[in-house]
Motif scaffolding. Sequence first.
Motif, short mmCIF file in Angstrom:
data_model
loop_
_atom_site.label_atom_id
_atom_site.label_comp_id
_atom_site.label_asym_id
_atom_site.label_seq_id
_atom_site.Cartn_x
_atom_site.Cartn_y
_atom_site.Cartn_z
N VAL A 19 2.73 -4.42 -3.53
CA VAL A 19 3.79 -3.62 -2.93
C VAL A 19 4.58 -4.48 -1.94
CG1 VAL A 19 2.61 -1.40 -3.22
CG2 VAL A 19 2.24 -2.72 -1.15
N ALA A 20 5.76 -4.02 -1.57
CA ALA A 20 6.59 -4.76 -0.62
C ALA A 20 6.05 -4.61 0.81
CB ALA A 20 8.03 -4.27 -0.69
N HIS A 21 5.66 -3.40 1.18
CA HIS A 21 5.14 -3.12 2.52
C HIS A 21 3.94 -2.19 2.38
CE1 HIS A 21 8.76 -4.83 4.25
NE2 HIS A 21 9.45 -4.09 3.40
N SER A 25 5.72 1.43 1.29
CA SER A 25 6.07 1.37 -0.12
C SER A 25 5.65 2.62 -0.87
CB SER A 25 5.41 0.15 -0.77
OG SER A 25 5.93 -1.03 -0.22
#
Length: 64
Positions: A19-21, A25
């Motif tokens: 995931v990005a964050h 996310s």
Amino acid sequence: MTQESNPVVLLSGDTWHIVAHSRESYVARCGKKITDRRAHSRLNTIGRENLCPKCLRLFSESSA
């Protein structure tokens, strides 16, 4: 080690996804909606063998 080579992963259900964050996310790299947040970590901690195969393939392609 950069974040790009050791991305954030989130355990959703029984599968780890990139995931990005970790906490912000809602969609994994593979496109799966994240609905069941269980834990977050980094890829090098959980190991590639425990990652969603589609997330791993997309990550490997983007790292090449």
